[in-house]
Design a protein around this motif. Structure first.
Motif, PDB file in Angstrom:
ATOM      1  N   UNK A  99      11.876  -0.359   6.429  1.00  0.00           N
ATOM      2  CA  UNK A  99      10.857  -1.241   6.994  1.00  0.00           C
ATOM      3  C   UNK A  99      11.210  -2.717   6.784  1.00  0.00           C
ATOM      4  N   UNK A 100      11.772  -3.038   5.616  1.00  0.00           N
ATOM      5  CA  UNK A 100      12.114  -4.429   5.330  1.00  0.00           C
ATOM      6  C   UNK A 100      13.275  -4.916   6.204  1.00  0.00           C
ATOM      7  N   UNK A 101      14.272  -4.051   6.402  1.00  0.00           N
ATOM      8  CA  UNK A 101      15.401  -4.427   7.261  1.00  0.00           C
ATOM      9  C   UNK A 101      14.951  -4.544   8.711  1.00  0.00           C
ATOM     10  N   UNK A 116      11.523   8.009  -4.558  1.00  0.00           N
ATOM     11  CA  UNK A 116      12.810   7.653  -3.960  1.00  0.00           C
ATOM     12  C   UNK A 116      12.707   7.575  -2.445  1.00  0.00           C
ATOM     13  N   UNK A 117      12.003   8.540  -1.857  1.00  0.00           N
ATOM     14  CA  UNK A 117      11.863   8.581  -0.394  1.00  0.00           C
ATOM     15  C   UNK A 117      11.032   7.406   0.108  1.00  0.00           C
ATOM     16  N   UNK A 118       9.868   7.201  -0.509  1.00  0.00           N
ATOM     17  CA  UNK A 118       8.943   6.166  -0.034  1.00  0.00           C
ATOM     18  C   UNK A 118       9.463   4.765  -0.354  1.00  0.00           C
ATOM     19  N   UNK A 133      -0.350   7.267  -6.932  1.00  0.00           N
ATOM     20  CA  UNK A 133      -1.602   8.018  -6.762  1.00  0.00           C
ATOM     21  C   UNK A 133      -1.358   9.512  -6.960  1.00  0.00           C
ATOM     22  N   UNK A 134      -0.263   9.997  -6.395  1.00  0.00           N
ATOM     23  CA  UNK A 134       0.085  11.414  -6.538  1.00  0.00           C
ATOM     24  C   UNK A 134       0.386  11.745  -8.002  1.00  0.00           C
ATOM     25  N   UNK A 135       1.067  10.845  -8.696  1.00  0.00           N
ATOM     26  CA  UNK A 135       1.425  11.073 -10.097  1.00  0.00           C
ATOM     27  C   UNK A 135       0.183  11.110 -10.989  1.00  0.00           C
ATOM     28  N   UNK A 136      -0.794  10.233 -10.715  1.00  0.00           N
ATOM     29  CA  UNK A 136      -2.045  10.231 -11.480  1.00  0.00           C
ATOM     30  C   UNK A 136      -2.769  11.564 -11.320  1.00  0.00           C
ATOM     31  N   UNK A 137      -2.820  12.038 -10.093  1.00  0.00           N
ATOM     32  CA  UNK A 137      -3.460  13.337  -9.819  1.00  0.00           C
ATOM     33  C   UNK A 137      -2.728  14.462 -10.532  1.00  0.00           C
ATOM     34  N   UNK A 138      -1.396  14.422 -10.497  1.00  0.00           N
ATOM     35  CA  UNK A 138      -0.586  15.458 -11.125  1.00  0.00           C
ATOM     36  C   UNK A 138      -0.714  15.413 -12.643  1.00  0.00           C
ATOM     37  N   UNK A 139      -0.838  14.209 -13.198  1.00  0.00           N
ATOM     38  CA  UNK A 139      -0.944  14.060 -14.640  1.00  0.00           C
ATOM     39  C   UNK A 139      -2.217  14.651 -15.224  1.00  0.00           C
ATOM     40  N   UNK A 140      -3.238  14.804 -14.387  1.00  0.00           N
ATOM     41  CA  UNK A 140      -4.507  15.370 -14.839  1.00  0.00           C
ATOM     42  C   UNK A 140      -4.531  16.894 -14.745  1.00  0.00           C
ATOM     43  N   UNK A 141      -3.464  17.472 -14.191  1.00  0.00           N
ATOM     44  CA  UNK A 141      -3.402  18.922 -14.021  1.00  0.00           C
ATOM     45  C   UNK A 141      -2.505  19.520 -15.103  1.00  0.00           C
ATOM     46  N   UNK A 142      -2.861  20.698 -15.545  1.00  0.00           N
ATOM     47  CA  UNK A 142      -2.097  21.393 -16.585  1.00  0.00           C
ATOM     48  C   UNK A 142      -1.065  22.293 -15.918  1.00  0.00           C
ATOM     49  N   UNK A 143       0.055  21.683 -15.519  1.00  0.00           N
ATOM     50  CA  UNK A 143       1.099  22.418 -14.804  1.00  0.00           C
ATOM     51  C   UNK A 143       2.397  22.330 -15.594  1.00  0.00           C
ATOM     52  N   UNK A 144       3.011  23.485 -15.832  1.00  0.00           N
ATOM     53  CA  UNK A 144       4.256  23.517 -16.601  1.00  0.00           C
ATOM     54  C   UNK A 144       5.482  23.718 -15.708  1.00  0.00           C
ATOM     55  N   UNK A 150       0.837  -1.205   0.000  1.00  0.00           N
ATOM     56  CA  UNK A 150       0.000   0.000   0.000  1.00  0.00           C
ATOM     57  C   UNK A 150       0.870   1.252   0.000  1.00  0.00           C
ATOM     58  N   UNK A 151       1.984   1.210   0.736  1.00  0.00           N
ATOM     59  CA  UNK A 151       2.898   2.351   0.792  1.00  0.00           C
ATOM     60  C   UNK A 151       3.492   2.638  -0.584  1.00  0.00           C
TER      61      UNK A 151
END
Length: 236
Positions: free
Chosen positions: A68-70, A58-60, A34-45, A27-28
């Protein structure tokens, strides 16, 4: 033989089996997408806005999931057996990092496609991602080694994750030149600086300092992790 791909592969396969059973980690991994899908629908340059989901991946995936795995290995008391096994330090660290690296690369590629981000220079972008991947996974490994449980990784790692994930936001609200200059040297800030320069059409001369700083981060984080690993190997 000093390095055995068979032992590395055995560690990778074991981690893969553990991962597909861990709904929390799966889930993590979905958060950056999810954030990328939301961003892809926005017209931001704004280039910086497109950089965030990549750094978030990279962070998550690279840092938090690796930690978490270690830590989960330690919580289940299976890490000590691995540390005392015939596998070398290099084999264990590569084996424990391989799955995080693979999943991080997959999530980054998916994030780029979903957010419609156009890579300005594939060569320099790939090199930057490789350096950051090593740094973030090494930091994640270090956090996992320092934590006793998965929950503890969140407590210990939260300040680190906030700095790596929201360094630019902190700079805007912190009124302290010393802290601001310190944040400027963080790998996420160097990553952003490189991509912004590349997007503006700048070449190697404009990103060389940032690349050198990332290389320095690679060496420092690897050395610290090796030291902590050595202590954990012989601790009672």
């Amino acid at each position: 033989m000093f390095f055995s791909f068979r032992r590395v592969n055995a560690i990778l396969v074991k981690d893969w089996k553990d991962l597909i059973k861990n709904a929390y980690i799966l889930f993590t991994l979905a958060f950056p997408l999810i954030f990328s899908i939301w961003l892809g629908k926005m017209d931001i340059e704004n280039t910086f806005t497109y950089i965030f989901p990549i750094n978030f991946s990279l962070v998550i995936c690279g840092c938090f999931v690796q930690a978490a795995m270690v830590a989960e290995e330690k919580e289940k008391s299976t890490l000590r057996g691995l540390l005392l096994s015939p596998a070398t330090t290099i084999e264990i660290l590569i084996g424990k990092s391989a799955l995080s690296a693979i999943t991080t690369i997959i999530v980054i590629i998916a994030s780029i496609l979903l957010s419609n981000f156009k890579i300005p220079s594939l060569l320099w972008f790939s090199l930057t991602i490789l350096l950051c991947l090593i740094i973030y996974i090494t930091i994640g490994t270090l956090l996992g080694l320092l934590s006793r449980t998965v929950m503890e990784t969140t407590i210990i790692g939260m300040p680190v994750l906030v700095l790596l994930g929201m360094g630019s936001v902190l700079k805007a609200v912190i009124n302290n030149d010393l802290l601001t200059r310190g944040i400027d040297f963080l790998p996420n800030e160097q990553f952003s600086n490189i991509l912004i320069n590349l997007n503006e059409g700048n070449g190697f001369n404009d990103i060389s300092n940032s690349l050198l700083i990332l290389v320095a981060w690679v060496f420092v984080t690897l050395i610290i992790t090796f030291i902590v690993y050595g202590k954990r190997r012989f601790d009672k």
